[in-house]
Write an enzyme that holds these catalytic residues in place. Structure first.
Site, PDB file in Angstrom:
ATOM      1  N   LEU A 359     -19.398-103.297  39.571  1.00 33.17           N
ATOM      2  CA  LEU A 359     -17.978-103.668  40.374  1.00 33.17           C
ATOM      3  C   LEU A 359     -18.243-104.735  41.686  1.00 33.17           C
ATOM      4  O   LEU A 359     -18.316-104.375  42.912  1.00 33.17           O
ATOM      5  CB  LEU A 359     -17.233-102.419  40.999  1.00 33.17           C
ATOM      6  CG  LEU A 359     -17.283-100.896  39.678  1.00 33.17           C
ATOM      7  CD1 LEU A 359     -16.424-100.244  40.652  1.00 33.17           C
ATOM      8  CD2 LEU A 359     -16.459-101.815  38.925  1.00 33.17           C
ATOM      9  N   CYS A 360     -18.385-106.001  41.145  1.00 34.30           N
ATOM     10  CA  CYS A 360     -19.576-106.667  42.117  1.00 34.30           C
ATOM     11  C   CYS A 360     -19.729-105.908  43.910  1.00 34.30           C
ATOM     12  O   CYS A 360     -19.641-106.374  44.826  1.00 34.30           O
ATOM     13  CB  CYS A 360     -18.543-107.286  42.804  1.00 34.30           C
ATOM     14  SG  CYS A 360     -18.219-108.293  41.341  1.00 34.30           S
ATOM     15  N   ALA A 361     -20.469-104.750  43.612  1.00 36.21           N
ATOM     16  CA  ALA A 361     -21.718-103.958  44.320  1.00 36.21           C
ATOM     17  C   ALA A 361     -22.092-103.729  44.078  1.00 36.21           C
ATOM     18  O   ALA A 361     -23.091-102.814  43.797  1.00 36.21           O
ATOM     19  CB  ALA A 361     -20.529-102.974  45.019  1.00 36.21           C
TER      20      ALA A 361
END
Ligand code: PLP
Length: 402
Positions: A359-361
């Site tokens: 999740l781009c994290a």
């Protein structure tokens, strides 16, 4: 106003149960109508034409800036249009190149990590400090936050996420801002996952910087907002070109004042107008009703039996119940059997749209799961039928992976 019939992508794909609104929400029909109207009846470059329909464009653009600023209860001249949260955070990073230290949280989206790394700031060299998250509540650890802020030289920047795009947990940004100001640091909050769900009121100058994107709040893609409590005239322009200048010779340039200094070139006018309509729609509907609708969708998922599935939830207390600090729109889980990406790949063959991976994290998801997660994100337009489809597809997929 947020029923499915107002979202053409959903009515044109009635077989799809769309649970990926945190990645991008669907565009409201009224947003599309306003953008279409611009293209077919008053397409022109704003602030450049004297003819009547150019004036119509000027008025529509100004109204949009006003509507977007109202969403966070600030003045219109405190909001610059960007291409989205990513661009806003990159600009803020550039304006803080010389800040002694930048303090972020463990839960940041890459958009609030990578620009700092690119400046040579790392956790290792101490120019980037990271506040850990409390694994139990999903909130930042306030005791650690206080210690870190106290250790950093004054005039550092505290740049934090408002609502986690992984857990849906709302962060206590108001408290963190007070702490930061006590230690003479300034504050930036990434409201990308907040503005569609919760009233933000920055009228008291509680923070210095804020960013968000239209496409997470039923507006168009490629447009966002950057709020600053500072006078935009005093900030270095990040883009140079026409439109944002009062006077140019071959020897010097005089920039326009305020927000206009930062918006050179022909803007994404249709996007700006659509953004304004999306902001108006949210205000018109009201956050109370939006929250009520999101809670109802969440309840419908429970009624469909989602809690009976063999899933480990990454929400407070490991249960997807409605906690006070949980924006009821984001739920992530790890399947007890099988890999999250297998679950998502198999779901993709059904008509259920979810998100998987990190999740781009990456740093945050890596701390929560060694296999990534599956994220379900909801919006008021989700129906009982969507919930039934999701739960039955998920149940079938999970039994295939047993
Ligand atoms: N911050 C958060 C919390 C996000 O969820 C996202 C997008 O998913 C971003 C920043 C980046 O936003 P954009 O892609 O609109 O620039």
């Amino acid at each position: 106003m947020f029923d499915k019939q107002y979202f053409p992508t959903l009515s044109n794909n009635p077989e799809v149960a769309y649970f990926d609104s945190a990645a991008t929400s669907q565009t409201h029909q009224y947003v599309l109508d306003a953008m279409h109207k611009y293209y077919i009846s008053h397409r022109s470059s704003p602030a450049r034409g004297e003819y009547p329909f150019a004036e119509q464009t000027d008025i529509a653009s100004a109204q949009a800036r006003y509507a977007v600023s109202q969403l966070i209860n600030v003045e219109a001249d405190q909001v610059v249009f960007t291409s989205g949260t990513t661009q806003g955070l990159n600009w803020i990073a550039e304006w803080h190149r010389n800040a002694p230290t930048v303090i972020i949280t463990e839960a940041e989206h890459h958009a609030n990590i990578v620009p700092w790394l690119q400046q040579g700031r790392t956790k290792q060299n101490g120019r980037l400090r990271v506040i850990p998250m409390d694994p139990y509540t999903g909130e930042v650890d306030l005791v650690e936050a206080e210690d870190i802020m106290a250790e950093c030289e004054p005039r550092s920047l505290v740049s934090i996420i408002g609502t986690s795009n992984v857990t849906g947990i709302r962060q206590p940004w108001e408290q963190l801002a007070k702490m930061a100001h006590y230690h003479n640091h300034s504050v930036c909050v990434d409201f990308c996952q907040t503005v569609a769900h919760e009233q933000i009121d920055l009228s008291e100058n509680q923070i210095e910087w804020a960013v968000f994107s239209a496409h997470k709040m039923y507006g168009p893609t490629g447009i966002g907002a950057l709020y600053s409590a500072f006078d935009f005239t005093e900030l270095k322009a990040m883009l140079y070109g026409g439109g944002a200048v009062e006077h140019v010779t071959f020897n010097d340039v005089a920039f326009m004042k305020g927000v206009h200094k930062h918006e050179p070139g022909t803007p994404n006018t249709a996007g700006i107008i659509g953004f304004g309509v999306a902001a108006d729609l949210i205000q018109y509907e009201g956050y109370e009703k939006i929250k009520y609708q999101e809670n109802s969708v969440c309840q419908q998922l429970y009624d469909s039996g989602i809690l009976d599935l063999p899933l480990d939830w990454i929400t407070p207390y490991r249960e997807p119940a409605q906690h006070w600090n949980h924006v009821p729109a984001i739920y992530s889980f790890v399947p007890q059997q099988g890999h999250p990406s297998d679950v998502a790949a198999l779901l993709a063959h059904t008509n259920t749209a979810v998100r998987t991976g990190k999740l781009c994290a990456h740093p945050y998801v890596d701390s929560l799961s060694n296999r990534g997660v599956v994220r379900i994100s909801i919006a008021p337009y989700n129906t009982q039928e969507d919930c039934d489809t999701l739960v039955s597809d998920l149940s079938r997929v999970l039994s295939m992976l047993e």
